[in-house]
Design a protein around this motif. Structure first.
Motif, PDB file in Angstrom:
ATOM      1  N   THR A 205       0.860  -1.187   0.000  1.00 22.21           N
ATOM      2  CA  THR A 205       0.000   0.000   0.000  1.00 22.21           C
ATOM      3  C   THR A 205       0.893   1.231   0.000  1.00 22.21           C
ATOM      4  OG1 THR A 205      -1.757  -1.159   1.203  1.00 22.21           O
ATOM      5  CG2 THR A 205      -1.785   1.246   1.273  1.00 22.21           C
ATOM      6  N   ASN A 207       1.267   5.498   0.407  1.00 22.83           N
ATOM      7  CA  ASN A 207       0.640   6.668   1.010  1.00 22.83           C
ATOM      8  C   ASN A 207       1.546   7.872   0.789  1.00 22.83           C
ATOM      9  OD1 ASN A 207       0.127   8.565   3.516  1.00 22.83           O
ATOM     10  ND2 ASN A 207      -1.696   7.280   3.336  1.00 22.83           N
ATOM     11  N   THR A 255      -3.522  14.044   1.013  1.00 20.79           N
ATOM     12  CA  THR A 255      -3.085  12.657   1.168  1.00 20.79           C
ATOM     13  C   THR A 255      -3.612  11.825   0.005  1.00 20.79           C
ATOM     14  OG1 THR A 255      -3.049  12.798   3.588  1.00 20.79           O
ATOM     15  CG2 THR A 255      -3.165  10.606   2.629  1.00 20.79           C
ATOM     16  N   ASN A 257      -3.731   7.844  -1.201  1.00 17.48           N
ATOM     17  CA  ASN A 257      -3.534   6.473  -0.750  1.00 17.48           C
ATOM     18  C   ASN A 257      -3.864   5.516  -1.890  1.00 17.48           C
ATOM     19  OD1 ASN A 257      -4.659   3.815   0.629  1.00 17.48           O
ATOM     20  ND2 ASN A 257      -3.299   4.797   2.101  1.00 17.48           N
ATOM     21  N   SER A 482      -6.133   9.176  10.056  1.00 19.52           N
ATOM     22  CA  SER A 482      -4.721   9.097  10.444  1.00 19.52           C
ATOM     23  C   SER A 482      -4.489   9.786  11.792  1.00 19.52           C
ATOM     24  CB  SER A 482      -3.836   9.744   9.376  1.00 19.52           C
ATOM     25  OG  SER A 482      -3.993   9.070   8.139  1.00 19.52           O
ATOM     26  N   SER A 525       5.919   4.646  12.084  1.00 21.91           N
ATOM     27  CA  SER A 525       4.698   4.872  11.293  1.00 21.91           C
ATOM     28  C   SER A 525       4.352   3.627  10.479  1.00 21.91           C
ATOM     29  CB  SER A 525       4.878   6.065  10.349  1.00 21.91           C
ATOM     30  OG  SER A 525       5.084   7.258  11.075  1.00 21.91           O
ATOM     31  N   SER A 526       3.068   3.407  10.271  1.00 19.94           N
ATOM     32  CA  SER A 526       2.601   2.273   9.463  1.00 19.94           C
ATOM     33  C   SER A 526       1.298   2.659   8.774  1.00 19.94           C
ATOM     34  CB  SER A 526       2.392   1.029  10.335  1.00 19.94           C
ATOM     35  OG  SER A 526       1.411   1.287  11.329  1.00 19.94           O
ATOM     36  N   ILE A 527       0.858   1.824   7.812  1.00 23.71           N
ATOM     37  CA  ILE A 527      -0.385   2.069   7.072  1.00 23.71           C
ATOM     38  C   ILE A 527      -1.387   0.967   7.395  1.00 23.71           C
ATOM     39  CG2 ILE A 527      -1.433   2.299   4.796  1.00 23.71           C
ATOM     40  CD1 ILE A 527       1.163   3.240   3.703  1.00 23.71           C
ATOM     41  N   SER A 531      -5.532   4.649   6.766  1.00 24.86           N
ATOM     42  CA  SER A 531      -4.963   5.271   7.961  1.00 24.86           C
ATOM     43  C   SER A 531      -3.442   5.202   7.971  1.00 24.86           C
ATOM     44  CB  SER A 531      -5.510   4.583   9.220  1.00 24.86           C
ATOM     45  OG  SER A 531      -6.909   4.687   9.281  1.00 24.86           O
ATOM     46  N   GLN A 532      -2.833   6.343   8.277  1.00 24.38           N
ATOM     47  CA  GLN A 532      -1.404   6.370   8.590  1.00 24.38           C
ATOM     48  C   GLN A 532      -1.291   6.526  10.095  1.00 24.38           C
ATOM     49  OE1 GLN A 532       1.304   8.908   6.275  1.00 24.38           O
ATOM     50  NE2 GLN A 532       2.288   9.487   8.191  1.00 24.38           N
ATOM     51  N   GLN A 666      10.020   4.352   3.837  1.00 24.15           N
ATOM     52  CA  GLN A 666       9.378   5.606   4.192  1.00 24.15           C
ATOM     53  C   GLN A 666      10.344   6.759   3.932  1.00 24.15           C
ATOM     54  OE1 GLN A 666       7.758   5.293   8.178  1.00 24.15           O
ATOM     55  NE2 GLN A 666       6.974   3.218   7.794  1.00 24.15           N
TER      56      GLN A 666
END
Length: 706
Positions: A205, A207, A255, A257, A482, A525-527, A531-532, A666
Motif C-alpha cells: 500500500t 501513502n 493525502t 492512498n 490518520s 509509522s505504518s499504514i 490510515s497512517q 518511508q
C-alpha cells in the motif's frame, strides 16, 4: 630640616606606593589578559569554554553564544541544542536545570546576554550528582555575579523575518543590597513560521502525504527571583515563573492512498489547531555553610504544573465521492511535578565528598474527546475518546569522592541509585500498567595535566525514561483516518558512555568515545488501509564509536576562528519491528569565523558554515545538510547598546531522509522555514558596582512533562 626630610621621605613613599599599585594593576590586567586567552579548559568531568575570552561571543544572547562553543550545535529551525555525538542536551543555568524544550528553551536563552555569562561547561558524561535521566550530556551556563548595587537591568527587542514576521521582547529590572537580591524579568514573543512537510510510505500500500502548515506562538512570561542572606553562612531564595502561552497551527494536508489492488483515494484536510498552556513553576532553596573550609548543606524544592487546553477542528474532503467530514477534538492535559532534594558538600584535606538524596513525583491526567458534526450539531464519539492517568515516583541517593594528586592528577568517582514506581490507567480500554525498577548508575573520571597537555577519561551510566507524551495513548488526529499516539507499555532505555579526551594549549581539544544504548525507543509509522498510524516502540539497540575534535584561536588580532568536526561509526540490532539494520557512519564539521572590523572591536562581521554529510543509523538514511549563517554586530555607548543583524540558513536547505522496513520504505522531505533575517537591539543600564552572589537552583525533571 628634619621636617623637610620627613616630607621628602613621605613624598617618596607615596610615589613608590602609587607606583606599586600601578604595577599591581598592570600585573592584574596582564593576568586577566592571560586568562582571556584560555578559551578552552579541560577538567576531570567537563570541558569549559570561557565566554569572556571569546571575541566572537560578545554582544550576543545565550543561544548564539552556545553556537560558538566547540562541538555545540544550536538549530533554531528544529528547536534543538546538541553536542556532537549526542542526540540532544539538557541545559542548566548556574547548576539549575531549565527543563525547557524547543522554542520555549531558545526564547529563554535569548533573554540572557553573553556579557553576563562567565563560562559554559560541557558535560558529556554527567557525574552521579545529576539526574541519571536522559541519553544526552549537560550544558551548564555559569553567569557572572551581578556587580550592581541598587537598580540595574536591560531591555532587548528582536525582529524576525521568515515567511512571516515575528518579534520578541524582554526586559529585566534588578535591585540589590548587601543582603537582599531581587530580579523581575518580563518576556513576550509573537512569532510564526511556515512548514512544508512531505511523508511517503511505499509498500504493498502506498501513502503520499503533504502538509503546508503555519505555526504560531504567543507567550507572556513574568519571572520573579528573590534571595536574602540571613547571615554570612546562610541564605534563602525563591523563583517563580508564570508562562501564559498560546499556540496555533493552520494546516492544509493532501493525502493520496493507493491500496494493494490499485484503488486510489485522495483526501484534502483543513485543520485549525489552537492551544492555551498556562504554566506555573515555583522553586525555593536554603543554603548553609557549615564552616570556613567550604562545607555546605543545600536544600531545595520545586513545583511545576500546567493545564493544556487544546481544541482541533478539521474538515476532510474525500475526492472520490466529494463527501465532507467535519470533526472536532478537545483535550485537557495536566502534568504536575513535585521534587525535594538535599545535597551535602564536604571538602577535606584528603579529598571532597558529595552526597545527597532526592524525591520526585510525576502526575499526569488527560481527557481527550472526539466529536463528529452531524446536522449542524457536534456529537461525541465515545469509541475515540480517552481518559488517561499516570503517576511516577522516583527515589534517589548518590555519593561521590573527588581528589587531586599534586598539580597533575585529578580524579572523581561516584555512585547513584534510583528506584522508580510507576502506574498508568487507560479508562477507554480499562487497562492498568504498573512498573517498579531500581538501578545503579556509576560514574568515574580521571584527568592528567602536564604543561600544555591535559588527558582525561570518563565513564557514566544513564537512563532514558519515556516522557509523559510518549506514554499517553491518546490519539492526535490529522484527519478522520490518520493519527499519532503514545504507548503506555514503553520501558526505559539504558546508556553507557566511555570517553577519552585530550586538550592542548587550551585551544585544541579532541576525544574518542563509545556509547552503548539498550532498549531504545522512537516513533514508528505504518499504514492500515486509509490510515497512517504513528506510535512509539522500544525497537533497537545501538553501538556508537566516535571521534570529535575542535580548534579555537585568534589570528592577526582581528580574526577569531573555531573549527570542529565529529565522526561516528554505528551498528545496531532491532526488535519489535520488521527491518534490517545497517552499519552506519556520519561525518559533520563546522567553521565559525568572527572578524573585528575596527581597533576597538565594537564592529564585527561573522560568517559560520556547518555541514552534516549523509549518514546512516539503525534502519534510516539522512541526506547531507549544509548551512551558512552570516551577520554583523555593533556595540555603542561603551557597549551598553548592542545591535546584531543575522541571516540564517542562507541557502534554505531542506531536511531529507529515508527509513527502511522489510515491507515498506518511508521517505521524508521537509522544510521548516530555516532561512530568516534577525535584527536584535539590546540596551543595558546599571547602578554602582559591587559583587553580590546569586543562587540558581536545579529542577531537572520538568522536560519529561513535554
Amino acid at each position: 630640616m628634619k621636617l623637610k626630610y620627613i616630607f621628602i621621605v613621605s613624598l617618596f613613599s607615596s610615589v613608590f606606593s602609587a607606583q606599586i599599585q600601578k604595577d599591581s594593576v598592570r600585573h592584574v590586567e596582564q593576568i586577566n589578559l592571560l586568562v582571556k586567552k584560555k578559551l578552552v579548559e579541560r577538567k576531570a568531568d567537563r570541558l569549559i569554554f570561557n565566554v569572556e575570552a571569546s571575541v566572537a561571543s560578545q554582544g550576543m544572547d545565550a543561544s548564539e553564544t552556545l553556537a560558538n562553543v566547540p562541538l555545540m550545535k544550536v538549530d533554531e529551525n528544529m528547536g534543538s541544542i546538541s553536542i556532537a555525538g549526542k542526540s540532544s542536551v539538557s541545559v542548566m543555568v548556574n547548576g539549575r536545570m531549565l527543563n525547557l524544550t524547543g522554542a520555549a528553551l531558545l526564547n529563554y536563552l535569548k533573554s540572557i546576554r553573553s556579557e553576563n555569562i562567565s563560562k559554559i561547561e560541557v558535560i558529556t558524561t554527567p557525574p552521579s550528582k545529576y539526574e541519571a535521566q536522559g541519553n544526552s550530556g549537560i550544558v551548564n551556563i555559569i553567569l557572572k555575579k551581578n556587580p550592581n548595587l541598587g537598580f540595574s537591568g536591560n531591555l532587548n527587542t528582536n525582529l524576525i523575518q521568515r515567511t512571516y514576521s515575528g518579534f520578541s521582547s524582554n526586559g529585566s529590572l534588578n535591585y540589590q543590597t548587601e543582603k537582599f537580591n531581587s530580579s523581575l524579568k518580563l518576556t513576550y514573543y509573537d512569532s510564526a513560521k511556515r512548514s512544508d512537510e512531505n511523508y511517503t510510505i511505499l509498500g504493498a500500500t502506498q501513502n503520499y502525504s503533504n502538509s503546508v502548515r503555519r505555526d504560531m506562538w504567543k507567550e507572556l512570561t513574568p519571572t520573579l527571583n528573590m534571595s536574602y542572606k540571613i547571615s554570612k553562612n546562610s541564605e534563602i531564595g525563591m523563583e517563580y515563573i508564570y508562562a501564559h502561552q498560546k499556540s496555533g497551527m493552520d494546516i492544509v494536508n493532501t493525502t493520496k492512498n493507493i491500496t494493494s489492488d490499485h484503488q486510489e483515494e485522495n483526501l484534502l484536510t483543513h485543520t485549525f489547531h489552537r492551544e492555551k498552556l498556562p504554566t506555573h513553576t515555583l522553586s525555593a532553596y536554603y543554603d548553609l555553610k557549615l564552616d570556613s573550609l567550604g562545607k555546605k548543606l543545600s536544600l531545595a524544592g520545586n513545583f511545576y504544573k500546567n493545564n493544556s487546553d487544546t481544541e482541533v477542528n478539521f474538515s476532510t474532503l474525500t475526492l472520490s465521492d466529494h463527501s465532507v467530514q467535519n470533526v472536532k477534538t478537545t483535550s485537557l492535559i495536566s502534568p504536575q511535578i513535585f521534587s525535594v532534594q538535599a545535597d551535602l558538600e564536604l571538602p577535606f584535606s584528603f579529598g571532597t565528598i558529595e552526597t545527597g538524596v532526592k524525591f520526585n513525583q510525576f502526575k499526569n491526567s488527560s481527557d481527550i474527546k472526539y466529536f463528529n458534526l452531524n446536522a449542524g450539531q457536534y456529537a461525541e464519539d465515545p469509541l475515540r475518546a480517552n481518559i488517561f492517568s499516570y503517576q511516577e515516583e522516583n527515589y534517589a541517593a548518590y555519593f561521590s569522592f573527588a581528589k587531586s594528586f599534586g598539580e597533575h592528577w585529578e580524579t572523581k568517582a561516584g555512585l547513584r541509585y534510583e528506584n522508580t514506581n510507576a502506574e498508568s490507567v487507560t479508562i477507554s480500554t480499562n487497562t492498568q500498567n504498573k512498573y517498579n525498577y531500581g538501578q545503579w548508575f556509576p560514574s568515574a573520571y580521571v584527568s592528567y595535566k602536564e604543561d600544555k597537555n591535559v588527558f582525561s577519561f570518563s565513564y557514566s551510566r544513564r537512563i532514558n525514561r519515556p516522557s509523559m507524551g510518549n506514554l499517553n495513548p491518546f490519539r492526535w488526529y490529522s484527519n478522520p483516518y490518520s493519527y499519532s499516539s503514545g504507548n503506555p507499555l514503553l520501558t526505559p532505555a539504558y546508556i553507557n558512555n566511555w570517553e577519552l579526551g585530550y586538550t592542548f594549549n587550551n585551544k585544541f581539544s579532541t576525544s574518542i568515545y563509545y556509547l552503548r544504548m539498550k532498549n531504545a525507543f522512537g516513533q514508528i509509522s505504518s499504514i492500515d488501509d486509509l490510515s497512517q498510524i504513528s506510535t512509539y516502540l522500544n525497537y533497537y539497540n545501538n553501538n556508537f564509536w566516535g571521534l570529535n575534535a575542535s580548534y579555537t584561536d585568534t589570528f592577526f588580532k582581528f580574526w577569531e576562528s573555531s573549527i570542529s568536526m565529529n565522526s561516528t561509526l554505528q551498528n545496531s540490532s532491532v526488535f519489535n519491528i520488521e527491518a534490517q539494520p545497517q552499519k552506519g557512519s556520519s561525518f559533520s564539521y563546522s567553521i565559525n569565523n568572527t572578524f573585528s572590523l575596527n581597533k576597538a572591536k565594537t564592529f564585527s562581521l561573522f560568517l559560520n558554515y556547518n555541514h552534516s554529510l549523509p549518514y546512516r543509523n539503525v534502519n534510516s538514511y539522512f541526506y547531507d545538510f549544509p548551512e551558512l549563517t552570516s551577520g554583523v554586530k555593533i556595540s555603542l555607548m561603551e557597549k551598553k547598546l548592542q545591535i546584531n543583524a543575522t541571516v540564517t540558513n542562507i541557502f534554505a536547505q531542506r531536511y531529507r531522509g529515508e527509513l527502511y522496513f522489510s515491507d515498506n520504505t518511508q521517505k521524508m522531505d521537509n522544510y521548516w522555514d530555516g532561512r530568516s533575517f534577525r535584527l536584535s537591539v539590546n540596551y543595558t543600564f546599571g547602578g554602582s558596582k559591587k559583587k553580590i552572589s546569586k543562587k540558581n537552583i536545579k529542577f531537572e525533571e520538568k522536560e519529561r512533562a513535554q
